[in-house]
Design a protein around this motif. Structure first.
Motif, short mmCIF file in Angstrom:
data_model
loop_
_atom_site.label_atom_id
_atom_site.label_comp_id
_atom_site.label_asym_id
_atom_site.label_seq_id
_atom_site.Cartn_x
_atom_site.Cartn_y
_atom_site.Cartn_z
N LEU A 20 42.36 -19.83 -15.97
CA LEU A 20 41.84 -19.46 -14.39
C LEU A 20 43.18 -20.00 -13.62
N LEU A 21 43.66 -18.90 -13.01
CA LEU A 21 44.64 -18.94 -12.15
C LEU A 21 44.47 -19.33 -10.88
N ALA B 156 44.55 -14.63 -18.78
CA ALA B 156 44.25 -15.33 -17.38
C ALA B 156 43.28 -14.51 -16.48
N VAL B 157 42.76 -15.09 -15.61
CA VAL B 157 42.14 -14.51 -14.45
C VAL B 157 42.42 -14.87 -13.31
N ASP B 158 42.87 -13.93 -12.22
CA ASP B 158 43.60 -14.38 -11.02
C ASP B 158 42.81 -13.70 -10.03
N VAL B 159 43.03 -14.15 -8.54
CA VAL B 159 42.47 -13.70 -7.56
C VAL B 159 43.64 -13.28 -6.48
N ALA C 85 41.71 -9.99 -10.93
CA ALA C 85 42.34 -9.44 -11.74
C ALA C 85 42.46 -10.15 -13.00
N LEU C 86 42.61 -9.16 -14.12
CA LEU C 86 42.40 -9.62 -15.49
C LEU C 86 44.03 -9.72 -15.88
N ALA D 241 50.26 -7.35 -18.33
CA ALA D 241 49.39 -6.28 -17.78
C ALA D 241 48.42 -6.85 -16.90
N ARG D 242 48.48 -6.71 -15.40
CA ARG D 242 47.75 -7.29 -14.38
C ARG D 242 46.59 -6.25 -13.97
#
Length: 221
Positions: free
Chosen positions: A128-129, A173-176, A188-189, A199-200
């Motif tokens: 989790l970023l 990862a999962v980002d915002v 964002a995955l 690939a985001r």
């Protein structure tokens, strides 16, 4: 930050062996003394957070030459919302050489995965970023496969992503954030391919459902 001298203490060698038995596959083999000293140092800094397993990696030195040993200590998984499981890894960098080797804390990383059973540790949990609420995180993890397939269609129209379209990807990862400036923040995955490319996939939520909205292919996580 405090540091710890590397000492081959018999008691902690035994502890390191027990914890490492359930560890994920390391990128590098750390010595028994290094594993033991890391657990000793971690126990001194976090006496109320028992170590569940350790992970060791050899990574390039930031802003320098050569490589350095990074050890991560993972805590026991705990249940989030529904099928969501969470854990955290505290990272340490081994600095110095010989008798001057010391562990230096280098931050905490947070991870999650889905398991409707007993939240058993997995080899490759999703990092989790940014902070993501349980209910939203469970949803995007649950539908990661169809979202990836939708993203493959978007990759065809992106010159940076098109060559990667047919590669095998897994969720890393999962980002915002925002895919472009002045755009609203989205989840964002971040998928990693079997060729170490990324690939985001930016998501859009409509009527309670997520869909792949845009895709970018940065060179790193």
């Amino acid at each position: 930050m405090q540091a710890c001298l590397v000492r081959p203490l018999a008691l902690f060698v035994l502890s390191a062996t027990l914890v490492s038995a359930s560890a994920v596959a390391d990128d590098v083999t750390a010595t028994a003394a290094e594993r033991a000293s890391l657990l000793q140092f971690y126990g001194q800094q976090y006496p109320d957070q028992p170590a569940a397993r350790t992970v060791f990696q050899s990574v390039p030195v930031v802003g320098g030459h050569g490589r350095e040993l990074v050890g991560s200590v993972e805590t026991a998984p705990y249940r989030g919302h529904g099928a969501l499981c969470r854990t955290q890894r505290t990272k340490f960098v081994l600095q110095g050489t010989g008798k001057q080797e010391r562990w230096q804390e280098a931050g905490i990383e947070y991870y999650a995965w889905l398991d409707r059973g007993t939240c058993r540790p997995v080899a490759e949990p999703v990092r989790l970023l940014q902070r993501v609420p349980d209910t939203e995180l469970e949803g995007v993890l649950l539908y990661q496969k169809p979202l990836l397939e939708r993203a493959r269609l978007l990759m065809a129209g992106n010159t940076a992503c098109a060559p990667l379209r047919s590669l095998k990807f897994s969720l890393a990862a999962v980002d915002v954030g925002a895919s472009v400036r002045q755009e609203e923040e989205r989840y964002a995955l971040v998928f990693k391919s079997d060729r170490d490319s990324y690939a985001r996939v930016w998501l859009r939520k409509s009527a309670g459902q997520y869909d792949a909205w845009n895709v970018t292919c940065p060179p790193m996580l």
